[in-house]
Write an enzyme that holds these catalytic residues in place. Structure first.
Site, PDB file in Angstrom:
ATOM      1  N   SER A  50       0.812  -1.416  -0.065  1.00  0.00           N
ATOM      2  CA  SER A  50       0.177  -0.051  -0.051  1.00  0.00           C
ATOM      3  C   SER A  50       0.832   1.312  -0.049  1.00  0.00           C
ATOM      4  CB  SER A  50      -0.803   0.074   1.126  1.00  0.00           C
ATOM      5  OG  SER A  50      -1.913  -0.941   1.133  1.00  0.00           O
ATOM      6  N   GLY A 240      -4.516  -1.925  -0.465  1.00  0.00           N
ATOM      7  CA  GLY A 240      -3.675  -1.515  -1.733  1.00  0.00           C
ATOM      8  C   GLY A 240      -3.526  -0.148  -2.026  1.00  0.00           C
ATOM      9  N   GLY A 242      -3.533   3.564  -4.273  1.00  0.00           N
ATOM     10  CA  GLY A 242      -4.325   4.255  -5.124  1.00  0.00           C
ATOM     11  C   GLY A 242      -5.462   5.046  -4.872  1.00  0.00           C
ATOM     12  N   CYS A 268      -9.587  -1.794   3.995  1.00  0.00           N
ATOM     13  CA  CYS A 268      -8.538  -0.692   3.426  1.00  0.00           C
ATOM     14  C   CYS A 268      -9.340  -0.328   1.981  1.00  0.00           C
ATOM     15  CB  CYS A 268      -7.400  -0.928   3.318  1.00  0.00           C
ATOM     16  SG  CYS A 268      -6.199   0.554   3.334  1.00  0.00           S
ATOM     17  N   PHE A 269      -8.519  -0.625   1.163  1.00  0.00           N
ATOM     18  CA  PHE A 269      -9.001  -0.374  -0.308  1.00  0.00           C
ATOM     19  C   PHE A 269     -10.277  -1.150  -0.785  1.00  0.00           C
ATOM     20  CE2 PHE A 269      -7.549   0.094  -5.061  1.00  0.00           C
ATOM     21  CZ  PHE A 269      -7.950   1.204  -5.265  1.00  0.00           C
ATOM     22  N   GLN A 272     -13.100   0.994   0.733  1.00  0.00           N
ATOM     23  CA  GLN A 272     -13.440   2.130  -0.460  1.00  0.00           C
ATOM     24  C   GLN A 272     -13.965   1.525  -1.506  1.00  0.00           C
ATOM     25  OE1 GLN A 272      -9.504   3.737  -0.923  1.00  0.00           O
ATOM     26  NE2 GLN A 272      -9.183   3.883   1.305  1.00  0.00           N
ATOM     27  N   PHE A 313      -7.430   7.638   1.701  1.00  0.00           N
ATOM     28  CA  PHE A 313      -8.733   8.139   1.083  1.00  0.00           C
ATOM     29  C   PHE A 313      -9.801   7.489   2.127  1.00  0.00           C
ATOM     30  CE2 PHE A 313      -5.967   8.142  -2.487  1.00  0.00           C
ATOM     31  CZ  PHE A 313      -6.439   9.215  -3.192  1.00  0.00           C
ATOM     32  N   HIS A 363      -6.736  -2.372   9.241  1.00  0.00           N
ATOM     33  CA  HIS A 363      -6.068  -3.628   8.970  1.00  0.00           C
ATOM     34  C   HIS A 363      -6.294  -4.809  10.115  1.00  0.00           C
ATOM     35  CE1 HIS A 363      -3.507  -2.829   5.431  1.00  0.00           C
ATOM     36  NE2 HIS A 363      -4.032  -1.518   5.679  1.00  0.00           N
ATOM     37  N   GLU A 365      -5.589  -7.920  10.200  1.00  0.00           N
ATOM     38  CA  GLU A 365      -4.356  -8.844  10.326  1.00  0.00           C
ATOM     39  C   GLU A 365      -3.496  -8.468  11.355  1.00  0.00           C
ATOM     40  OE1 GLU A 365      -2.637  -5.936   7.941  1.00  0.00           O
ATOM     41  OE2 GLU A 365      -4.370  -6.693   7.886  1.00  0.00           O
TER      42      GLU A 365
END
Length: 393
Positions: A50, A240, A242, A268-269, A272, A313, A363, A365
């Protein structure tokens, strides 16, 4: 001149410059500068996909004291574009150490800088937001730092393209599918999960496998037919890098997953992308949330979790109310914000009420980080088993 005494310069897009010492590899690097508030876990941070094309600054002053080991990496390489710390350890001291952080950075050709005022730089980023930056040392640093040469470096940093113009998840994803089997304590898999690798950390499929799931990790370029070919009982989208606004193919893929009625869990990503699939907007945070000490409240239980986070984001949705997912006139039914960040009330999770889908912005994990959110993997397993029971009935 020894590398330990060679000068380096950190240049920010706003024209601010910071003199320090070369650390890791010598040369030039550019990227988006962000800060992480974790006091430990720097190896996991460095190897987290990430952070692709980001210069990471650690707010904790003393970094590298436990060295590098063969167990804590979250991928097979260092992903950060550059690394910044105030006071790197002179030598590591830990029973698992197999090398120094400085050597690891140099071997991976990661340009870093030390000896800078990370507290002041953090305040600068908090005030003006994450921005483009560059680190210059060795032959990339002019011998004389005059007003003209420094301005040339600033203009060079400003001219670099924004990292958010590229589809970064496709740059970090696995090239071929692979499988993680359940732990030996399970006689057979409870179910099969397909995990879409958008920059997945290695501990994530391990956490799923610990709970008896067979995990098929697939590239970000996979289609719905690719996913369904493994006959999954559930689907997972990873973290991830972006901008979620550019993740059109991932959003469309998730909508196809939701249309199949498969249980979905995203982090996370992946959170979104669920937000966008449901029809909500996303936006860029001023300086993001990065570190392993971020407080989050589970709205359903009132419990506060200390979480590991790495994102810039967030999903734009209203906490505290039940909403109708905007996409396609409410096609996916009701949804609510399940978690909020206690520092700024940013959306930290979504829960669909009429389809088996949920996600969180952090996260669970816990690599590195606290294990407060590990129950979310259990929640996913429960949703998968309930879906299997209903399907088999």
């Amino acid at each position: 001149m020894n590398k330990e005494t060679q000068p380096a310069l950190l240049v920010l897009e706003d024209g601010t410059t910071w003199k320090g010492l070369a650390w890791g590899a010598l040369g030039e690097t550019t990227g988006e500068i962000v800060f992480s508030t974790g006091m430990t876990g720097y190896q996991e941070t460095l190897t987290d996909p990430s952070y692709h094309r980001q210069i990471v600054m650690m707010t904790a002053p003393h970094i590298g004291n436990t060295g590098i080991n063969e167990e804590d990496s979250e991928s097979d390489r260092i992903w950060v574009a550059g690394f910044v710390a105030r006071d790197p350890a002179r030598r590591p001291s830990n029973w698992r150490t197999t090398g120094t952080l400085d050597d690891a950075l140099r071997d991976a050709n990661i340009v870093g800088i030390s000896g800078v005022d990370t507290r002041a730089i953090t305040r600068q980023i908090r005030t003006h937001g994450s921005m483009k930056a560059g680190i210059f040392s060795g032959t990339a640093l002019p011998e004389t730092l005059s007003e003209n040469t420094v301005e040339a470096l600033v203009e060079h940093v400003r001219s670099r393209p924004s990292i958010h113009h590229d589809d970064l998840a496709h740059q970090v994803t696995v090239s071929e599918p692979y499988m993680v089997e359940p732990r030996e304590s399970f006689n057979r898999p409870l179910a099969t999960v397909v995990a879409l690798d958008l920059g997945i950390k290695s501990m994530t499929p391990q956490r799923l496998a610990e709970r008896g799931l067979r995990v098929r990790v697939l590239p970000a370029t996979s289609t719905i037919d690719d996913l369904l070919s493994y006959q999954p009982d559930g689907v997972f989208f990873s973290n991830g890098p972006g901008d979620p606004q550019r993740a059109e193919s991932e959003v469309e893929l998730l909508r196809q997953v939701l249309d199949k009625g498969l249980p979905y869990f995203g982090i996370c990503f992946g959170n979104q992308i669920l937000g966008r699939a449901l029809g909500f907007d996303t936006y860029k945070l001023t300086f993001g949330h990065r570190g392993i000490n971020q407080p989050v409240k589970d709205i359903s239980t009132g419990k506060v979790e200390i979480t590991s986070q790495n994102h810039g984001f967030a999903v734009l949705a209203e906490p505290g109310v039940i909403l109708t997912a905007p996409y396609a006139n409410g096609k996916y039914g009701r949804v609510q914000v399940s978690h909020v960040g206690l520092n700024d009330q940013v959306v930290e999770g979504l829960a669909c009420l009429d389809i088996p889908a949920f996600s969180v912005q952090y996260h669970p994990e816990a690599a590195a980080g606290p294990h407060d959110a590990s129950y979310l993997f259990d929640r996913f397993v429960a949703a998968i088993l309930a879906h299997k029971e209903n399907t088999d009935a």
